[in-house]
Design a protein around this motif. Structure first.
Motif, short mmCIF file in Angstrom:
data_model
loop_
_atom_site.label_atom_id
_atom_site.label_comp_id
_atom_site.label_asym_id
_atom_site.label_seq_id
_atom_site.Cartn_x
_atom_site.Cartn_y
_atom_site.Cartn_z
N GLU A 60 31.55 47.80 13.93
CA GLU A 60 32.28 48.81 13.17
C GLU A 60 33.57 48.24 12.59
O GLU A 60 33.94 48.52 11.44
CB GLU A 60 32.58 50.00 14.08
CG GLU A 60 31.35 50.80 14.47
CD GLU A 60 31.70 51.94 15.40
OE1 GLU A 60 32.90 52.08 15.73
OE2 GLU A 60 30.80 52.69 15.81
N VAL A 61 34.29 47.46 13.38
CA VAL A 61 35.53 46.86 12.89
C VAL A 61 35.24 45.90 11.74
O VAL A 61 35.95 45.87 10.72
CB VAL A 61 36.26 46.13 14.04
CG1 VAL A 61 37.47 45.36 13.50
CG2 VAL A 61 36.72 47.12 15.09
N ALA A 62 34.18 45.12 11.87
CA ALA A 62 33.83 44.17 10.82
C ALA A 62 33.44 44.89 9.53
O ALA A 62 33.82 44.48 8.43
CB ALA A 62 32.68 43.27 11.30
N LEU A 63 32.69 45.97 9.65
CA LEU A 63 32.30 46.73 8.47
C LEU A 63 33.51 47.39 7.80
O LEU A 63 33.59 47.48 6.58
CB LEU A 63 31.27 47.80 8.85
CG LEU A 63 29.87 47.29 9.22
CD1 LEU A 63 29.00 48.45 9.69
CD2 LEU A 63 29.22 46.60 8.01
N TYR A 64 34.46 47.84 8.61
CA TYR A 64 35.66 48.48 8.06
C TYR A 64 36.44 47.49 7.21
O TYR A 64 36.83 47.78 6.08
CB TYR A 64 36.52 49.02 9.20
CG TYR A 64 37.87 49.53 8.76
CD1 TYR A 64 37.99 50.76 8.14
CD2 TYR A 64 39.02 48.76 8.97
CE1 TYR A 64 39.23 51.24 7.73
CE2 TYR A 64 40.25 49.23 8.57
CZ TYR A 64 40.35 50.47 7.94
OH TYR A 64 41.58 50.92 7.53
N HIS A 65 36.68 46.30 7.72
CA HIS A 65 37.42 45.29 6.97
C HIS A 65 36.62 44.77 5.78
O HIS A 65 37.20 44.44 4.73
CB HIS A 65 37.80 44.13 7.90
CG HIS A 65 38.89 44.49 8.88
ND1 HIS A 65 40.21 44.59 8.51
CD2 HIS A 65 38.84 44.77 10.21
CE1 HIS A 65 40.95 44.91 9.57
NE2 HIS A 65 40.13 45.04 10.62
N ALA A 66 35.31 44.72 5.93
CA ALA A 66 34.48 44.29 4.80
C ALA A 66 34.56 45.30 3.66
O ALA A 66 34.60 44.91 2.47
CB ALA A 66 33.03 44.10 5.25
N ASN A 67 34.61 46.58 4.01
CA ASN A 67 34.74 47.61 2.97
C ASN A 67 36.09 47.52 2.26
O ASN A 67 36.19 47.71 1.04
CB ASN A 67 34.57 49.00 3.58
CG ASN A 67 33.13 49.27 4.01
OD1 ASN A 67 32.19 48.73 3.42
ND2 ASN A 67 32.96 50.10 5.03
N LEU A 68 37.15 47.22 3.03
CA LEU A 68 38.46 47.05 2.41
C LEU A 68 38.48 45.87 1.45
O LEU A 68 39.03 45.94 0.34
CB LEU A 68 39.53 46.86 3.49
CG LEU A 68 39.87 48.07 4.36
CD1 LEU A 68 40.94 47.70 5.38
CD2 LEU A 68 40.33 49.24 3.51
N ILE A 69 37.87 44.79 1.86
CA ILE A 69 37.82 43.60 1.00
C ILE A 69 37.01 43.87 -0.26
O ILE A 69 37.39 43.49 -1.37
CB ILE A 69 37.24 42.41 1.78
CG1 ILE A 69 38.18 42.03 2.93
CG2 ILE A 69 37.02 41.21 0.85
CD1 ILE A 69 37.63 40.95 3.85
N GLN A 70 35.89 44.59 -0.09
CA GLN A 70 35.07 44.91 -1.25
C GLN A 70 35.79 45.86 -2.20
O GLN A 70 35.71 45.73 -3.43
CB GLN A 70 33.74 45.53 -0.79
CG GLN A 70 32.76 45.80 -1.91
CD GLN A 70 32.34 44.53 -2.63
OE1 GLN A 70 32.12 43.49 -2.00
NE2 GLN A 70 32.26 44.60 -3.96
N GLN A 71 36.53 46.82 -1.63
CA GLN A 71 37.30 47.75 -2.46
C GLN A 71 38.38 47.00 -3.25
O GLN A 71 38.60 47.26 -4.43
CB GLN A 71 37.94 48.81 -1.57
CG GLN A 71 38.74 49.86 -2.34
CD GLN A 71 39.38 50.88 -1.42
OE1 GLN A 71 39.29 50.78 -0.20
NE2 GLN A 71 40.06 51.84 -2.01
#
Length: 292
Positions: free
Chosen positions: A29-40
């Protein structure tokens, strides 16, 4: 020997929800959260890149629009493109437009100025006063077609947010940008045109207005046609021949002649004389009204 009992607590025990997810799930979950921020962040940066590429060719509308009165459509799209921009992104837009030999202000259709003389700095003076001068880099002056466009561009720049778009809240993403010269509506343009319209010429209109005002005052002479007041100077007609003053005429004014200025004697001198004469008459003829 009996052991002492521990006092019973009156506080309720805190109940924590049972954690059903494992450590691997939490890490995912933490990895997906930061990945979404980077993609945004990458999406916003790509959007800024495409917006910069589009704004290089602005303005799209041609004559009669210019930097002082841009097209409403171009102005609206320009504001929308700039919402995610930071000041550094706006500087990149100005640089790209200058590379294409265009004025740095996006809504200006003119080319930027080129100073072929040497030197890095220029001295700009205002109002012809020695104290009102500025030292500006030559490169800064060559970004624009005029000082007016430089003011328009910098007016937009100071309204951009310093924080990146992906770190702003919902309120910051909908910020409105104002232009130094907002597009004029059709009604406003017509009204401004009528104010500047001069059917009879500026000087002729002013003279006619002054002539009308003179007629209202009752002036009907030749000067009234030019808006002036009739002023006629005439010499006073004398019916009898002029006579030189005699000593008998001056005898009664000897005491006030020192007060005479260009043939005129102030009233206070003769008034004081009359008051003194009246006091003497009152002493010679005392009041007898009290007698029966």
């Amino acid at each position: 020997m009996a052991t002492a009992k521990q006092p019973k607590s009156i506080l309720k025990k805190a109940s924590y929800p049972a954690t059903t997810s494992s450590k691997e799930d939490r890490d995912r979950e933490v990895a997906l959260y930061h990945a979404n921020l980077i993609q945004q962040r990458k999406d916003i940066e790509l959007n800024i890149f495409f917006s910069t590429e589009t704004l290089i060719d602005y303005p799209l509308a041609k004559s009669p629009y210019d930097a002082s009165n841009p097209s409403p459509t171009d102005a609206k799209e320009f504001k929308q493109f700039l919402r995610p921009f930071q000041p550094t992104d706006y500087d990149e837009l100005i640089h790209e437009r200058n590379t294409n030999e265009k004025c740095g202000y996006t809504l200006c259709p003119n080319a930027r100025v080129k100073d072929g003389s040497g030197g890095k700095y220029r001295i700009l003076g205002t109002n012809g006063k020695a104290k009102d001068f500025r030292v500006v880099e030559k490169e800064e002056l060559e970004k624009w077609c005029s000082e007016a466009c430089a003011k328009r561009a910098l007016y937009v720049r100071v309204q951009l947010s310093e924080s990146p778009a992906w770190e702003r809240d919902a309120a910051g993403s909908t910020v409105n940008i104002d232009l130094l010269d907002e597009p004029k509506s059709a009604e406003g343009a017509i009204a401004e045109g009528l104010e500047k319209l001069n059917l009879e010429g500026g000087k002729a209109v002013k003279q006619q207005d002054a002539a009308d005002l003179a007629l209202e005052r009752g002036d009907t002479g030749l000067a009234a046609k030019n808006g002036l007041v009739d002023v006629n100077i005439q010499e006073k007609e004398v019916q009898r021949p002029a006579q030189a003053p005699s000593l008998d005429d001056l005898s009664g004014r000897v005491d006030t002649m020192h007060l005479t200025l260009e043939g005129h004697t102030p009233e206070f001198g003769s008034r004081r004389q009359r008051r003194h004469t009246e006091d003497l008459e009152n002493e010679e003829d005392p009041d007898t009204d009290w007698r029966m």
